[in-house]
Scaffold this motif. Structure first.
Motif, PDB file in Angstrom:
ATOM      1  N   SER A 158       0.818  -1.207   0.000  1.00  0.00           N
ATOM      2  CA  SER A 158       0.000   0.000   0.000  1.00  0.00           C
ATOM      3  C   SER A 158       0.853   1.259   0.000  1.00  0.00           C
ATOM      4  N   THR A 159       2.145   1.144   0.351  1.00  0.00           N
ATOM      5  CA  THR A 159       3.041   2.299   0.338  1.00  0.00           C
ATOM      6  C   THR A 159       4.313   1.953  -0.432  1.00  0.00           C
ATOM      7  N   ASP A 160       5.019   3.005  -0.899  1.00  0.00           N
ATOM      8  CA  ASP A 160       6.274   2.779  -1.603  1.00  0.00           C
ATOM      9  C   ASP A 160       7.325   2.205  -0.663  1.00  0.00           C
ATOM     10  N   GLU A 166      11.456  -2.978   1.895  1.00  0.00           N
ATOM     11  CA  GLU A 166      10.149  -3.073   1.291  1.00  0.00           C
ATOM     12  C   GLU A 166       9.135  -2.187   1.995  1.00  0.00           C
ATOM     13  N   GLY A 167       7.994  -1.949   1.301  1.00  0.00           N
ATOM     14  CA  GLY A 167       6.888  -1.236   1.927  1.00  0.00           C
ATOM     15  C   GLY A 167       6.332  -2.042   3.090  1.00  0.00           C
ATOM     16  N   LYS A 168       5.703  -1.346   4.014  1.00  0.00           N
ATOM     17  CA  LYS A 168       5.274  -1.966   5.260  1.00  0.00           C
ATOM     18  C   LYS A 168       4.293  -3.108   5.056  1.00  0.00           C
TER      19      LYS A 168
END
Length: 316
Positions: A158-160, A166-168
């Motif tokens: 859901s996030t960059d 990596e994204g969360k």
């Protein structure tokens, strides 16, 4: 218009048709767990009808009579409109602002399909309510059903990704209940006397029947599964105070619920079942002096035992 009864049978594959979209919800069971059947309320059926009319009769249609009052509507500021604002929006769109100040009830009856058919509880001052001539009963599955608890993973984060990696939310696990296959039967009545008060017309009745069929096909989502209308029966009466009652108890599906329970499994597709309308049509013949018309719509993949051809209508 005549008083009438409706029997609507539909199938659901790979989803929970009455799921709460905000929660990881299982199917509703009105019957005890050992019975095995699950049930649907009228809420999702009415949403199917309303969403079809919104799509089919864009902006109220050519006659401006088929607006839908109960719907999610967002204003220019991204805010969800309440009942009062929705009613005022409809009144403005049909040029009835002045009339609405004194008599919003008449404006909504004249221009909203769902108000005339399903009724309304208008909690904005001056408050009013109107009982709808169309009343659905609960839909119950015609056989025992097991829902399955499944899970999967979300590939797209859901996030960059940040500098550390990596994204969360990459790799998040989702879970859901799923119904492999079920057939439901839902009864409904149309009260001609109530229709006189709400303004429901024969044209509204025909739009309702079409919306039950095509609305079920129109509103699809993974959570709701693949929904398919199978059988739609409409019985109109000469006598507004007569009805056969409980038409769902006069149809049978083979193998029946007891056979499925004894076998320790459930049907998995339409090919596993056969419908029998013999008892229902026998009652129609027996009470023919009370009955103005009986019509039946059938999905081409449904297997029927007995003779229904004289009643079958072309699909929309």
């Amino acid at each position: 218009m005549n008083s009438s009864e409706i029997l609507f049978i539909k199938a659901v594959k790979d989803g929970i048709p009455n799921r709460d979209p905000l929660n990881d919800s299982d199917a509703r069971r009105l019957f005890p767990e050992e019975d095995g059947r699950i049930s649907l309320s009228d809420v999702s059926i009415k949403r199917d009808v309303r969403d079809f009319v919104i799509a089919y009769e864009n902006n109220g249609g050519a006659t401006q009579k088929n607006h839908i009052f109960v719907q999610e509507k967002i204003n220019d500021k991204g805010k969800l409109l309440g009942r009062g604002s929705l009613a005022e929006l409809i009144a403005r769109s049909v040029g009835a602002e002045k009339q609405a100040k004194d008599d919003m009830k008449s404006v909504l009856k004249d221009h909203c399909f769902d108000v005339r058919t399903f009724g309304i509880v208008y909690s904005v001052k001056p408050k009013f309510h109107l009982t709808g001539p169309v009343q659905f009963g609960w839909a119950h599955s015609l056989h025992p059903v097991d829902t399955q608890y499944v899970q999967g993973t979300v590939v797209m984060p859901s996030t960059d990704s940040n500098d550390e990696g990596e994204g969360k939310t990459q790799g998040t696990i989702w879970t859901s209940y799923t119904l492999p296959f079920a057939v439901f039967a839902m009864p409904a009545v149309i009260n001609a006397k109530a229709a006189e008060h709400s303004g429901m017309t024969t044209a509204d009745q025909e739009l309702l029947l079409r919306a039950l069929w095509q609305g079920t096909q129109h509103r699809q989502a993974r959570g709701r599964g693949q929904q398919q209308p199978l059988i739609l029966v409409h019985i109109e009466y000469n006598d507004p105070f007569y009805r056969i009652g409980y038409p769902e108890d006069l149809i049978a599906m083979a193998p029946d619920a007891a056979a499925w329970k004894a076998a320790g499994k459930q049907p998995s597709s339409l090919q596993d079942v056969v419908f029998d309308l013999t008892r229902l049509l026998a009652v129609v013949a027996e009470k023919r002096e009370k009955i103005a018309r009986c019509r039946i719509w059938l999905h081409p993949g449904v297997k029927i035992s007995g003779t229904v051809e004289p009643f079958v209508q072309p699909l929309w």
